[in-house]
Write a protein that holds these residues in place. Structure first.
Motif, mmCIF file in Angstrom:
data_model
loop_
_atom_site.group_PDB
_atom_site.id
_atom_site.type_symbol
_atom_site.label_atom_id
_atom_site.label_comp_id
_atom_site.label_asym_id
_atom_site.label_seq_id
_atom_site.Cartn_x
_atom_site.Cartn_y
_atom_site.Cartn_z
ATOM 1 N N THR A 279 41.418 37.111 38.897
ATOM 2 C CA THR A 279 41.938 38.415 39.284
ATOM 3 C C THR A 279 43.314 38.255 39.894
ATOM 4 O O THR A 279 43.838 37.158 40.050
ATOM 5 C CB THR A 279 40.987 39.072 40.300
ATOM 6 O OG1 THR A 279 40.793 38.174 41.384
ATOM 7 C CG2 THR A 279 39.639 39.343 39.662
ATOM 8 N N ASP A 280 43.909 39.356 40.277
ATOM 9 C CA ASP A 280 45.255 39.358 40.850
ATOM 10 C C ASP A 280 45.268 38.568 42.158
ATOM 11 O O ASP A 280 44.529 38.884 43.092
ATOM 12 C CB ASP A 280 45.676 40.812 41.104
ATOM 13 C CG ASP A 280 47.097 40.891 41.657
ATOM 14 O OD1 ASP A 280 47.745 39.834 41.770
ATOM 15 O OD2 ASP A 280 47.536 42.028 41.934
ATOM 16 N N ARG A 313 33.218 44.978 30.469
ATOM 17 C CA ARG A 313 33.011 45.617 31.765
ATOM 18 C C ARG A 313 31.807 44.958 32.412
ATOM 19 O O ARG A 313 30.750 44.830 31.788
ATOM 20 C CB ARG A 313 32.787 47.124 31.590
ATOM 21 C CG ARG A 313 33.989 47.825 30.948
ATOM 22 C CD ARG A 313 33.655 49.209 30.417
ATOM 23 N NE ARG A 313 33.139 50.078 31.479
ATOM 24 C CZ ARG A 313 31.919 50.599 31.472
ATOM 25 N NH1 ARG A 313 31.083 50.348 30.488
ATOM 26 N NH2 ARG A 313 31.535 51.380 32.462
ATOM 27 N N CYS A 340 33.135 50.580 36.680
ATOM 28 C CA CYS A 340 34.177 49.750 36.064
ATOM 29 C C CYS A 340 35.193 50.626 35.342
ATOM 30 O O CYS A 340 34.836 51.646 34.750
ATOM 31 C CB CYS A 340 33.547 48.785 35.061
ATOM 32 S SG CYS A 340 32.799 47.343 35.799
ATOM 33 N N PRO A 341 36.453 50.221 35.342
ATOM 34 C CA PRO A 341 37.451 50.939 34.543
ATOM 35 C C PRO A 341 37.087 50.899 33.062
ATOM 36 O O PRO A 341 36.469 49.940 32.587
ATOM 37 C CB PRO A 341 38.749 50.173 34.819
ATOM 38 C CG PRO A 341 38.498 49.409 36.081
ATOM 39 C CD PRO A 341 37.039 49.107 36.112
ATOM 40 N N GLY A 344 38.007 47.770 31.006
ATOM 41 C CA GLY A 344 37.395 46.489 31.320
ATOM 42 C C GLY A 344 37.700 46.035 32.734
ATOM 43 O O GLY A 344 38.658 46.489 33.354
ATOM 44 N N GLY A 345 36.889 45.131 33.223
ATOM 45 C CA GLY A 345 37.078 44.606 34.571
ATOM 46 C C GLY A 345 35.752 44.208 35.186
ATOM 47 O O GLY A 345 34.684 44.334 34.568
ATOM 48 N N VAL A 346 35.814 43.685 36.387
ATOM 49 C CA VAL A 346 34.633 43.250 37.132
ATOM 50 C C VAL A 346 34.555 44.052 38.416
ATOM 51 O O VAL A 346 35.526 44.117 39.168
ATOM 52 C CB VAL A 346 34.698 41.742 37.456
ATOM 53 C CG1 VAL A 346 33.475 41.319 38.271
ATOM 54 C CG2 VAL A 346 34.801 40.924 36.177
ATOM 55 N N VAL A 347 33.412 44.681 38.657
ATOM 56 C CA VAL A 347 33.198 45.463 39.873
ATOM 57 C C VAL A 347 32.045 44.852 40.647
ATOM 58 O O VAL A 347 30.927 44.741 40.140
ATOM 59 C CB VAL A 347 32.913 46.940 39.557
ATOM 60 C CG1 VAL A 347 32.412 47.664 40.813
ATOM 61 C CG2 VAL A 347 34.163 47.623 39.034
#
Length: 451
Positions: A279-280, A313, A340-341, A344-347
């Motif tokens: 991640t960022d 996601r 999740c957006p 895609g992404g991890v929540v």
């Protein structure tokens, strides 16, 4: 001649022929050999209990897998060996009458030994030992009673050994079929039990068996992952939809709309240090030290180390304790997945609880968004989007107009002017905590529930 025969016994462990020898027309010598074979086989039938004793003892001494089975139930093994020898020796005398019964006996032995988990090599070795012992007794009986006929047995040696190989093939086929059936039954039971745990329908009395079957601690700590990808694996495949960090173990289960993974925690010593964040780096770091529960640190490291395909996601539940709580964990993971957006992404649920509240009640979330942000819909769409973008940047900057302006490439006064216009249009006061909470939730609802 006895030395030649005994060398045949020592060659038993070679691979069996691929197919039995073709039938041939018997010569006069062959017919005489068959008569000698029948005579010797009848003597074996009379001494069958003694032959059974010797074979069982040989199995005890030479085959470790059978040794434990004999020690567990010697009478059962003795009956099995005796039954097999009776039918097989009888087949040498009357092939038509005994062949089917002998095949059924060999098939049953293969099935029973597969069910008991005895190695197939050990079962085939036992059959070849039996064949060697029968052949040696045939030779010894003929040499003792009619030594002048010993040379005739050479004419039927191939038939006897083809018979042994044929039954080894019957045993192996029955063993493998049973092994496949047992594997399918075991996998199906595991699949059904995993589904019951994730659905929350497993009975309390079933949990110890489930723990043993799945290799999971009954009272361990768990999290559940819910994964949704654009392209799902074909039905019936066990391919995980994503790669977990080194040291993490998971039990995957397909759902109608997502793939689920049961994650036992702790998932590896030093895993948090080994995980490579995807991640960022400028994003919020996981809590450290005494202020962070162990579950939070583990899940944060897990989320950072996931290797998901593009557009996937992923929702990760909170930590739960015990197999009985996996149904709750699955529902929490689904809630995180809905937060999740779309791209895609991890929540991680514990880090996105306000968003989870919104998606847990989409009707109320939409009503809140309409009530708070509805007045903006009267504006020109471009004007409306500028105000919403500014409001979102200001909230993400912890209420700093300076940092929000830097994000939006505009002056801080421009940010403040847009915020004041928002307050005039909606009647909300961003410095009032209750209004700020409503605005934040409304923006989250608009983002997650749009369309």
């Amino acid at each position: 001649m006895p030395q030649v025969v005994r060398s045949r016994v020592r060659a038993l462990h070679g691979p069996p022929p691929v197919a039995p020898m073709p039938r041939r027309f018997r010569s006069l010598a062959d017919r005489e050999a068959v008569a000698v074979l029948h005579r010797a086989a009848r003597s074996l039938v009379e001494a069958l209990p003694e032959l059974t004793d010797r074979l069982v003892e040989a199995l005890r001494e030479q085959e470790p897998a059978y040794r434990s089975a004999i020690e567990a139930d010697a009478a059962e093994i003795w009956q099995e060996v005796h039954h097999s020898l009776r039918h097989n020796v009888g087949s040498l005398i009357q092939p038509r009458e005994f062949r089917d019964a002998a095949h059924r006996t060999s098939r049953r032995i293969g099935e029973v030994r597969a069910e008991q988990g005895l190695p197939l090599d050990a079962v085939l070795h036992a059959f070849r030992m039996g064949g060697a012992m029968v052949w040696q007794d045939l030779v010894d009986d003929t040499a003792r009673r009619h030594p002048e006929d010993i040379r005739l047995l050479v004419h039927v040696a191939a038939d006897v050994w083809n018979f042994v190989d044929e039954h080894c093939g019957v045993v192996a086929d029955a063993y493998r079929q049973t092994e496949r059936r047992l594997a399918w039954r075991r996998e199906n039971r595991q699949r059904l039990m995993t589904a019951a745990l994730l659905d929350g329908t497993a009975q309390i009395a079933e949990l110890p068996d489930a723990a043993a079957m799945l290799g999971l601690p009954e009272h361990g700590r768990y999290a559940v992952l819910a994964v949704s990808t654009a392209r799902r694996a074909p039905h019936g495949t066990a391919q995980p939809p994503m790669t977990l960090p080194a040291g993490a173990d998971a039990l995957w289960h397909p759902g109608p709309d997502a793939e689920f993974a049961i994650l036992p925690l702790t998932w590896g010593e030093g895993a948090a240090e080994r995980a490579t964040p995807l991640t960022d780096p400028a994003g919020p770091a996981a809590p450290e030290g005494d202020d962070a529960p162990a579950g939070d640190v583990e899940l944060a490291a897990l989320a950072a180390g996931l290797c998901a395909p593009p557009g996937a996601r992923v929702g990760i539940s909170s930590v739960v304790v015990g197999l009985a709580a996996l149904g709750d964990a699955r529902r929490l993971a689904e809630t995180a997945l809905r937060a999740c957006p779309a791209g895609g992404g991890v929540v991680l649920l514990d880090e996105q609880l306000p968003a989870a509240l919104v998606v847990s009640s989409p009707g109320l979330g939409s009503a809140l968004a309409t009530r708070v942000l509805g007045p903006l819909d009267r504006l020109d769409p471009a004007d409306r989007d500028v105000i919403i973008e500014t409001l979102t940047a200001w909230l993400d900057s912890d209420g700093s107009a300076q940092r929000a302006g830097a994000r939006l490439y505009c002056h801080r006064n421009t940010v403040l002017n847009r915020l004041r216009r928002f307050e005039q249009l909606t009647g909300r006061c961003l410095t009032r905590p209750s209004d700020a909470v409503e605005v934040s939730l409304a923006l989250t609802a608009r983002r997650l529930l749009a369309g």
